[in-house]
Design a protein around this motif. Structure first.
Motif, PDB file in Angstrom:
ATOM      1  N   TYR A 174       0.445   7.552 -14.929  1.00  0.00           N
ATOM      2  CA  TYR A 174       0.250   9.007 -14.260  1.00  0.00           C
ATOM      3  C   TYR A 174       1.645   9.721 -13.985  1.00  0.00           C
ATOM      4  N   GLU A 175       1.727  10.569 -14.478  1.00  0.00           N
ATOM      5  CA  GLU A 175       2.878  11.370 -14.321  1.00  0.00           C
ATOM      6  C   GLU A 175       2.635  12.642 -13.398  1.00  0.00           C
ATOM      7  N   GLY A 176       2.643  12.366 -12.023  1.00  0.00           N
ATOM      8  CA  GLY A 176       2.345  13.605 -11.171  1.00  0.00           C
ATOM      9  C   GLY A 176       3.536  14.188 -10.441  1.00  0.00           C
ATOM     10  N   ASP A 177       3.253  15.161  -9.529  1.00  0.00           N
ATOM     11  CA  ASP A 177       4.345  15.558  -8.836  1.00  0.00           C
ATOM     12  C   ASP A 177       4.517  15.098  -7.485  1.00  0.00           C
ATOM     13  N   GLU A 178       3.584  14.238  -7.314  1.00  0.00           N
ATOM     14  CA  GLU A 178       3.643  13.496  -5.953  1.00  0.00           C
ATOM     15  C   GLU A 178       4.946  12.717  -5.640  1.00  0.00           C
ATOM     16  N   GLU A 179       5.090  12.068  -4.711  1.00  0.00           N
ATOM     17  CA  GLU A 179       6.187  11.065  -4.346  1.00  0.00           C
ATOM     18  C   GLU A 179       6.034   9.897  -5.147  1.00  0.00           C
ATOM     19  N   ASP A 180       6.998   9.313  -5.768  1.00  0.00           N
ATOM     20  CA  ASP A 180       6.898   7.870  -6.467  1.00  0.00           C
ATOM     21  C   ASP A 180       6.932   6.819  -5.555  1.00  0.00           C
ATOM     22  N   ARG A 181       5.894   6.306  -5.400  1.00  0.00           N
ATOM     23  CA  ARG A 181       5.782   5.190  -4.469  1.00  0.00           C
ATOM     24  C   ARG A 181       5.995   3.977  -5.073  1.00  0.00           C
ATOM     25  N   THR A 182       6.534   3.684  -6.247  1.00  0.00           N
ATOM     26  CA  THR A 182       6.648   2.410  -6.983  1.00  0.00           C
ATOM     27  C   THR A 182       7.194   1.311  -6.103  1.00  0.00           C
ATOM     28  N   ALA A 183       8.205   1.620  -5.367  1.00  0.00           N
ATOM     29  CA  ALA A 183       9.127   0.679  -4.590  1.00  0.00           C
ATOM     30  C   ALA A 183       8.101  -0.099  -3.409  1.00  0.00           C
ATOM     31  N   ALA A 184       7.241   1.018  -2.758  1.00  0.00           N
ATOM     32  CA  ALA A 184       6.522   0.671  -1.746  1.00  0.00           C
ATOM     33  C   ALA A 184       5.409  -0.187  -2.390  1.00  0.00           C
ATOM     34  N   TYR A 237      -8.177   6.015  -1.982  1.00  0.00           N
ATOM     35  CA  TYR A 237      -6.797   5.874  -2.291  1.00  0.00           C
ATOM     36  C   TYR A 237      -6.378   7.228  -2.801  1.00  0.00           C
ATOM     37  N   VAL A 238      -5.106   7.517  -2.195  1.00  0.00           N
ATOM     38  CA  VAL A 238      -4.509   8.393  -2.574  1.00  0.00           C
ATOM     39  C   VAL A 238      -3.438   8.286  -3.457  1.00  0.00           C
ATOM     40  N   ASP A 239      -3.176   6.785  -3.776  1.00  0.00           N
ATOM     41  CA  ASP A 239      -2.269   6.284  -5.073  1.00  0.00           C
ATOM     42  C   ASP A 239      -2.581   5.063  -5.297  1.00  0.00           C
ATOM     43  N   GLU A 240      -2.551   4.874  -6.607  1.00  0.00           N
ATOM     44  CA  GLU A 240      -2.806   3.349  -6.941  1.00  0.00           C
ATOM     45  C   GLU A 240      -1.739   2.902  -8.106  1.00  0.00           C
ATOM     46  N   SER A 270       4.576  -3.094 -13.680  1.00  0.00           N
ATOM     47  CA  SER A 270       3.692  -2.147 -12.960  1.00  0.00           C
ATOM     48  C   SER A 270       3.752  -1.039 -13.572  1.00  0.00           C
ATOM     49  N   THR A 271       2.760  -0.334 -12.972  1.00  0.00           N
ATOM     50  CA  THR A 271       2.370   1.194 -13.722  1.00  0.00           C
ATOM     51  C   THR A 271       1.745   1.725 -12.505  1.00  0.00           C
ATOM     52  N   ARG A 272       1.965   3.222 -12.437  1.00  0.00           N
ATOM     53  CA  ARG A 272       1.205   4.125 -11.673  1.00  0.00           C
ATOM     54  C   ARG A 272       0.012   4.424 -12.297  1.00  0.00           C
ATOM     55  N   VAL A 273      -1.135   4.567 -11.885  1.00  0.00           N
ATOM     56  CA  VAL A 273      -2.321   5.076 -12.384  1.00  0.00           C
ATOM     57  C   VAL A 273      -3.047   6.246 -11.800  1.00  0.00           C
ATOM     58  N   ASP A 274      -3.658   6.930 -12.430  1.00  0.00           N
ATOM     59  CA  ASP A 274      -4.345   8.155 -12.083  1.00  0.00           C
ATOM     60  C   ASP A 274      -5.742   8.065 -11.397  1.00  0.00           C
ATOM     61  N   THR A 275      -5.661   8.252  -9.996  1.00  0.00           N
ATOM     62  CA  THR A 275      -6.798   8.139  -9.333  1.00  0.00           C
ATOM     63  C   THR A 275      -7.758   8.958  -9.596  1.00  0.00           C
ATOM     64  N   ARG A 276      -7.680  10.076 -10.154  1.00  0.00           N
ATOM     65  CA  ARG A 276      -8.554  11.108 -10.668  1.00  0.00           C
ATOM     66  C   ARG A 276      -9.453  10.746 -11.790  1.00  0.00           C
ATOM     67  N   LEU A 277      -9.224   9.890 -12.643  1.00  0.00           N
ATOM     68  CA  LEU A 277      -9.893   9.469 -13.467  1.00  0.00           C
ATOM     69  C   LEU A 277     -10.739   8.142 -13.278  1.00  0.00           C
ATOM     70  N   ARG A 278     -11.637   7.813 -14.098  1.00  0.00           N
ATOM     71  CA  ARG A 278     -12.724   6.705 -13.850  1.00  0.00           C
ATOM     72  C   ARG A 278     -11.782   5.507 -14.134  1.00  0.00           C
ATOM     73  N   PRO A 279     -11.664   4.525 -13.300  1.00  0.00           N
ATOM     74  CA  PRO A 279     -11.109   3.177 -13.774  1.00  0.00           C
ATOM     75  C   PRO A 279     -11.577   2.631 -14.943  1.00  0.00           C
ATOM     76  N   GLY A 280     -10.543   1.840 -15.747  1.00  0.00           N
ATOM     77  CA  GLY A 280     -10.952   1.618 -16.932  1.00  0.00           C
ATOM     78  C   GLY A 280     -10.808   2.536 -18.036  1.00  0.00           C
ATOM     79  N   LYS A 281     -10.800   3.789 -17.986  1.00  0.00           N
ATOM     80  CA  LYS A 281     -10.641   4.927 -18.751  1.00  0.00           C
ATOM     81  C   LYS A 281      -9.181   5.514 -18.872  1.00  0.00           C
ATOM     82  N   ARG A 282      -8.329   4.985 -18.037  1.00  0.00           N
ATOM     83  CA  ARG A 282      -6.887   5.648 -18.058  1.00  0.00           C
ATOM     84  C   ARG A 282      -6.229   5.096 -19.375  1.00  0.00           C
ATOM     85  N   THR A 283      -5.454   5.779 -20.171  1.00  0.00           N
ATOM     86  CA  THR A 283      -4.783   5.496 -21.371  1.00  0.00           C
ATOM     87  C   THR A 283      -3.363   5.670 -20.944  1.00  0.00           C
ATOM     88  N   ASP A 284      -2.882   6.218 -19.971  1.00  0.00           N
ATOM     89  CA  ASP A 284      -1.420   6.596 -19.800  1.00  0.00           C
ATOM     90  C   ASP A 284      -1.162   6.484 -18.357  1.00  0.00           C
TER      91      ASP A 284
END
Length: 283
Positions: free
Chosen positions: A186-196, A154-157, A170-184
């Motif tokens: 995701y504030e990335g530079d990619e497109e914000d796909r929240t609406a979709a 997945y490119v975005d979760e 809702s919240t965007r989560v970082d796919t680069r980190l192990r699921p369950g270990k995310r604490t914040d």
């Protein structure tokens, strides 16, 4: 259930930061608790706690109206929303029903890393990983509920919280980190796909409107080819919320703890009730 307070219990996560975030909603008092002492009664108290802590509370004899979609809810979702093969089964039947690689996890428990989706080239290696901890209780190990799905990158979760049939946070989560270990979030530079993501999540809710608990969470993801898929579902009271709107998270957590919903009652696998998690002593 009318709750007078929320108790945040820490075991695999520090409770203080989570308690502060949820308390900022102003909806009700929120307290952080230790992992080795619990009240003698939980009357009027809602919980945000991981599944191991919830199992210990149940093993201590406390009545908890915790709700969950359950180990097989994904199998009731229309296939076009999953976009891939998904199997809900038991560990004992896994090798008979699944061939080849997949993402394997325990359906209702987070334990020894087995509760997070992990790639295995063959189901036998996941069976061995789960069985090595309790080789003397093979009958109980065989009854563990398991979810396996075809591997997808997945490119975005996004994590979406639901309260009484409505999206509450809702919240965007970082796919680069192990699921369950995310604490914040995701504030990335990619497109914000929240609406979709929320649009797709609403489609999922509309398609399952007659078969969903009052409060729960779902994870949705965007594939490289541009399609959205339902990744997983679970209880909101045990879900990391990654700094999502505290009022919406809390609404989902409270909706996920209610009496008179026996069909959605969360029940740990028997192995965890009998062998793994000791009961926490009451204060």
């Amino acid at each position: 259930m009318t709750s007078a307070r929320l108790l945040v219990l820490g075991d695999s996560h520090p409770p203080e930061a989570a308690a502060r975030h949820l308390a900022s909603s102003g909806m009700l008092p929120v307290e952080a608790g230790t992992s080795n002492r619990v009240p003698e009664t939980m009357e009027g108290t809602a919980l945000w706690v991981d599944t191991s802590g919830a199992t210990r509370l149940l093993n201590a004899g406390l009545e908890l109206p915790l709700l969950s979609p359950g180990s097989a809810w994904l199998s009731t979702v229309p296939g076009y929303l999953l976009g891939r093969r998904v199997l809900c089964t038991t560990l004992g039947q896994l090798q008979e029903k699944w061939r080849g690689p997949g993402l394997f996890r325990l359906a209702e428990q987070q334990y020894a890393g087995l509760g997070f989706p992990t790639f295995h080239a063959d189901p036998a290696t996941f069976v061995a990983a789960a069985g090595k901890y309790h080789y003397r209780a093979l009958d109980l190990v065989a009854e563990l509920n398991v979810v396996v799905s075809a591997p997808v990158d997945y490119v975005d979760e996004y994590r979406v919280f639901v309260a009484d049939g409505e999206i509450s946070a809702s919240t965007r989560v970082d796919t680069r980190l192990r699921p369950g270990k995310r604490t914040d979030a995701y504030e990335g530079d990619e497109e914000d796909r929240t609406a979709a993501a929320l649009h797709f999540a609403q489609i999922v809710l509309d398609a399952t409107v007659w078969h969903q608990p009052p409060g729960f969470r779902i994870d949705v993801g965007l594939t490289a080819d541009g399609s959205w898929q339902l990744i997983s579902a679970g209880p909101s009271w045990a879900a990391q919320f990654h700094l999502a709107n505290p009022s919406g998270v809390l609404a989902s957590v409270l909706s996920g703890q209610a009496p008179d919903y026996d069909h959605w009652k969360w029940v740990p696998d028997e192995l965890f009730q009998q062998r793994i998690f000791r009961a926490w002593p009451a204060a």
